[in-house]
Design a protein around this motif. Structure first.
Motif, mmCIF file in Angstrom:
data_model
loop_
_atom_site.group_PDB
_atom_site.id
_atom_site.type_symbol
_atom_site.label_atom_id
_atom_site.label_comp_id
_atom_site.label_asym_id
_atom_site.label_seq_id
_atom_site.Cartn_x
_atom_site.Cartn_y
_atom_site.Cartn_z
ATOM 1 N N ASP A 54 -6.642 43.376 -52.140
ATOM 2 C CA ASP A 54 -7.730 42.545 -51.368
ATOM 3 C C ASP A 54 -7.467 41.264 -51.443
ATOM 4 O O ASP A 54 -8.288 40.322 -51.222
ATOM 5 C CB ASP A 54 -9.238 42.986 -51.990
ATOM 6 C CG ASP A 54 -9.228 42.644 -53.486
ATOM 7 O OD1 ASP A 54 -8.297 42.275 -54.378
ATOM 8 O OD2 ASP A 54 -10.432 42.746 -53.832
ATOM 9 N N LEU A 55 -6.215 40.846 -52.229
ATOM 10 C CA LEU A 55 -6.143 39.427 -52.563
ATOM 11 C C LEU A 55 -5.002 38.710 -51.527
ATOM 12 O O LEU A 55 -4.117 39.288 -51.180
ATOM 13 C CB LEU A 55 -5.409 39.329 -53.747
ATOM 14 C CG LEU A 55 -5.115 37.759 -54.432
ATOM 15 C CD1 LEU A 55 -6.165 36.829 -54.299
ATOM 16 C CD2 LEU A 55 -4.138 37.834 -55.573
ATOM 17 N N ALA A 65 -10.746 28.780 -53.321
ATOM 18 C CA ALA A 65 -10.809 29.949 -53.482
ATOM 19 C C ALA A 65 -12.016 30.512 -52.891
ATOM 20 O O ALA A 65 -13.048 29.722 -52.956
ATOM 21 C CB ALA A 65 -10.534 30.561 -54.971
ATOM 22 N N TYR A 66 -11.981 31.289 -52.088
ATOM 23 C CA TYR A 66 -13.453 31.871 -51.343
ATOM 24 C C TYR A 66 -13.284 33.491 -50.927
ATOM 25 O O TYR A 66 -11.977 33.827 -51.032
ATOM 26 C CB TYR A 66 -13.799 31.069 -50.208
ATOM 27 C CG TYR A 66 -12.696 31.115 -49.241
ATOM 28 C CD1 TYR A 66 -12.507 31.951 -48.062
ATOM 29 C CD2 TYR A 66 -11.798 30.156 -49.197
ATOM 30 C CE1 TYR A 66 -11.601 31.950 -47.309
ATOM 31 C CE2 TYR A 66 -10.640 30.100 -48.446
ATOM 32 C CZ TYR A 66 -10.441 30.785 -47.373
ATOM 33 O OH TYR A 66 -9.668 30.719 -46.429
ATOM 34 N N ALA A 67 -14.356 34.113 -50.975
ATOM 35 C CA ALA A 67 -14.470 35.482 -50.371
ATOM 36 C C ALA A 67 -14.494 35.451 -49.063
ATOM 37 O O ALA A 67 -15.486 34.651 -48.523
ATOM 38 C CB ALA A 67 -15.813 36.107 -51.084
ATOM 39 N N ARG A 82 -11.691 40.215 -48.150
ATOM 40 C CA ARG A 82 -10.349 39.578 -48.611
ATOM 41 C C ARG A 82 -10.963 38.620 -49.671
ATOM 42 O O ARG A 82 -12.041 38.043 -49.595
ATOM 43 C CB ARG A 82 -9.627 39.031 -47.734
ATOM 44 C CG ARG A 82 -8.918 40.216 -46.829
ATOM 45 C CD ARG A 82 -7.784 40.832 -47.600
ATOM 46 N NE ARG A 82 -7.023 41.830 -46.923
ATOM 47 C CZ ARG A 82 -7.140 43.119 -46.899
ATOM 48 N NH1 ARG A 82 -8.041 43.811 -47.779
ATOM 49 N NH2 ARG A 82 -6.328 43.897 -46.101
ATOM 50 N N ILE A 83 -10.162 38.301 -50.825
ATOM 51 C CA ILE A 83 -10.061 37.245 -51.446
ATOM 52 C C ILE A 83 -9.121 36.516 -51.348
ATOM 53 O O ILE A 83 -8.032 36.745 -51.463
ATOM 54 C CB ILE A 83 -10.115 37.819 -53.100
ATOM 55 C CG1 ILE A 83 -11.383 38.495 -53.591
ATOM 56 C CG2 ILE A 83 -10.244 36.687 -54.123
ATOM 57 C CD1 ILE A 83 -11.379 39.137 -54.702
ATOM 58 N N VAL A 84 -9.597 35.044 -50.974
ATOM 59 C CA VAL A 84 -8.613 34.283 -50.378
ATOM 60 C C VAL A 84 -8.219 33.084 -51.539
ATOM 61 O O VAL A 84 -9.336 32.521 -51.995
ATOM 62 C CB VAL A 84 -8.641 33.566 -49.097
ATOM 63 C CG1 VAL A 84 -7.835 32.475 -48.601
ATOM 64 C CG2 VAL A 84 -9.143 34.429 -48.203
ATOM 65 N N GLU A 142 -15.114 36.010 -57.067
ATOM 66 C CA GLU A 142 -14.822 36.387 -55.542
ATOM 67 C C GLU A 142 -15.127 37.952 -55.267
ATOM 68 O O GLU A 142 -15.739 38.157 -54.180
ATOM 69 C CB GLU A 142 -13.586 35.739 -55.128
ATOM 70 C CG GLU A 142 -13.303 34.196 -55.598
ATOM 71 C CD GLU A 142 -14.471 33.487 -54.774
ATOM 72 O OE1 GLU A 142 -15.222 34.004 -53.807
ATOM 73 O OE2 GLU A 142 -14.496 32.329 -54.955
ATOM 74 N N ARG A 143 -14.687 38.638 -56.213
ATOM 75 C CA ARG A 143 -14.900 40.233 -56.111
ATOM 76 C C ARG A 143 -16.382 40.542 -55.837
ATOM 77 O O ARG A 143 -16.894 41.597 -55.295
ATOM 78 C CB ARG A 143 -14.074 41.063 -56.908
ATOM 79 C CG ARG A 143 -13.983 42.475 -56.442
ATOM 80 C CD ARG A 143 -12.692 43.090 -57.330
ATOM 81 N NE ARG A 143 -11.441 42.586 -56.811
ATOM 82 C CZ ARG A 143 -10.364 41.972 -57.566
ATOM 83 N NH1 ARG A 143 -10.779 41.915 -58.630
ATOM 84 N NH2 ARG A 143 -9.499 41.584 -56.817
#
Length: 299
Positions: A125-126, A136-138, A145-147, A168-169
Motif C-alpha cells: 500500500d506504499l 507523507a499522506y494517506a 495508498r500511503i504516499v 498513515e495506515r
C-alpha cells in the motif's frame, strides 16, 4: 410556527461551544466520533430550520394561496412566520446548498488530481514519490495508498519511519476521510461549524498518532518521529491533502504524545449530550409544525 424553529438556528452555536469540551475530556477516537455527530446534528438543524422557515414564509404568497385555496386567517394561525423571514430563509438555504455543491466539486477535483499518484507502482500500500521535500499522506479510495516522498524517508531513521507508516495506515484503516468529509460538508452548509471541522481535522491526526504510538509500543518514539519530520520542512508545496502527517498543530500533537496516554472522562461531556438531545427535540417539534402548515396548504 413554533418558536423551536428559531431554537434550531441557535443550536449550531451551542454545539460549537461544546466542541472544545469534547476534545478535552475524550480520547481522540471517541472525540472524533462525538464531534462528527455534533457537527452532523448542527448542520441538519441549520438546513431543517431554514427549510421550515422558507416553507412557512413563502406559503403566504398569492401564488401559493391560489393553488392551496386555504384561508389566510387559518394559515396565519397555523404558521405565523412572516413572509420576509421566508424569503431570507430561502436565500440562505440556497446559498448553503450552493456552497455544499462547490465544496463537493472542489474535493472531487482534488481527488482526481491525485489519481496520477494512485496509479504509480506501489509496494503493497506504499507509494514513494521521487521528491526532495518531506511529505507523507494517506490517499483513501480503492485501493487506499500511503504516499511518502524520498525526502521524508531520508529525514527519518528506520524506527521513526515505522511510526510514520503506522500513522498513515491508521488513517486508512479507520476511514478518517469520512469524518473529514462530513465535517467539510457541514462547514459548507453553515460556516459557523468551521470550528468543529478544525477540531475534527486535529482529532483524526491525534487518533492516528495514538494508533502509531501503540503500533510501535513507544509514545516517545512516536513524538520524536513527528518532531523530526516537522523539522525536516517548513513549507509543503501544493494544496494540503486531507490526511497529511505534517499539517495539523504539530507542537500540540508532540506534547500530547509525550504526556500519558489519553483517557475518556465521559461525565464531563454531558453538556454536549444535553445540547444534542435538545436539538433533536426541537427538530421533532419543528417537523410537527411544518406538517401542520402543509396540511393547511393542501387543497
Amino acid at each position: 410556527m413554533y418558536f423551536t424553529v428559531y431554537v434550531l438556528l441557535l443550536a449550531p452555536a451551542v454545539l460549537v461551544a461544546a466542541g472544545p469540551t469534547v476534545s478535552r475530556y475524550l480520547a481522540p477516537a471517541a472525540a472524533v466520533r462525538v464531534l462528527t455527530c455534533l457537527t452532523a446534528v448542527a448542520a441538519g438543524a441549520t438546513v431543517w430550520a431554514l427549510t421550515v422557515l422558507a416553507v412557512g414564509g413563502l406559503a403566504h404568497t398569492a401564488q401559493v394561496q391560489a393553488y392551496a385555496h386555504s384561508s389566510p386567517r387559518r394559515l396565519a394561525a397555523a404558521d405565523p412566520v412572516p413572509y420576509g423571514f421566508g424569503v431570507i430563509a430561502a436565500a440562505l438555504l440556497a446559498t448553503a446548498l450552493v456552497r455544499l455543491a462547490a465544496t463537493r466539486w472542489h474535493r472531487a477535483r482534488e481527488l482526481r488530481a491525485l489519481d496520477a499518484v494512485r496509479a504509480r507502482p506501489a509496494a503493497g500500500d506504499l507509494i514513494v514519490l521521487p521528491a526532495d521535500h518531506a511529505d507523507a499522506y494517506a490517499l483513501p479510495g480503492r485501493p487506499g495508498r500511503i504516499v511518502v516522498t524520498v525526502g521524508m524517508l531520508r529525514a527519518l531513521p528506520v524506527d521513526e519511519r515505522a511510526v510514520l507508516l503506522a500513522h498513515e495506515r491508521a488513517h486508512l484503516t479507520h476511514h478518517h476521510h469520512r469524518y473529514a468529509a462530513i465535517a467539510q460538508a457541514a462547514a459548507a452548509l453553515n460556516p459557523l461549524l468551521g470550528r468543529l471541522r478544525d477540531e475534527i481535522a486535529f482529532g483524526v491526526e491525534r487518533w492516528a498518532d495514538e494508533a502509531a504510538a501503540e503500533a510501535v509500543a513507544s509514545r516517545e518514539l512516536a513524538a520524536r518521529s513527528l518532531a523530526r519530520a516537522a523539522l525536516a520542512t517548513t513549507c509543503l508545496p501544493g494544496p494540503p491533502p486531507a490526511l497529511a502527517y505534517l499539517r495539523h498543530r504539530i507542537a500540540a500533537r508532540v506534547g500530547a504524545l509525550r504526556a500519558t496516554g489519553p483517557t475518556s472522562r465521559r461525565r464531563r461531556v454531558w453538556p454536549a449530550a444535553v445540547a444534542a438531545l435538545a436539538t433533536a427535540v426541537a427538530l421533532a417539534d419543528a417537523t410537527v409544525a411544518l406538517v401542520r402548515c402543509l396540511n393547511t396548504l393542501l387543497p
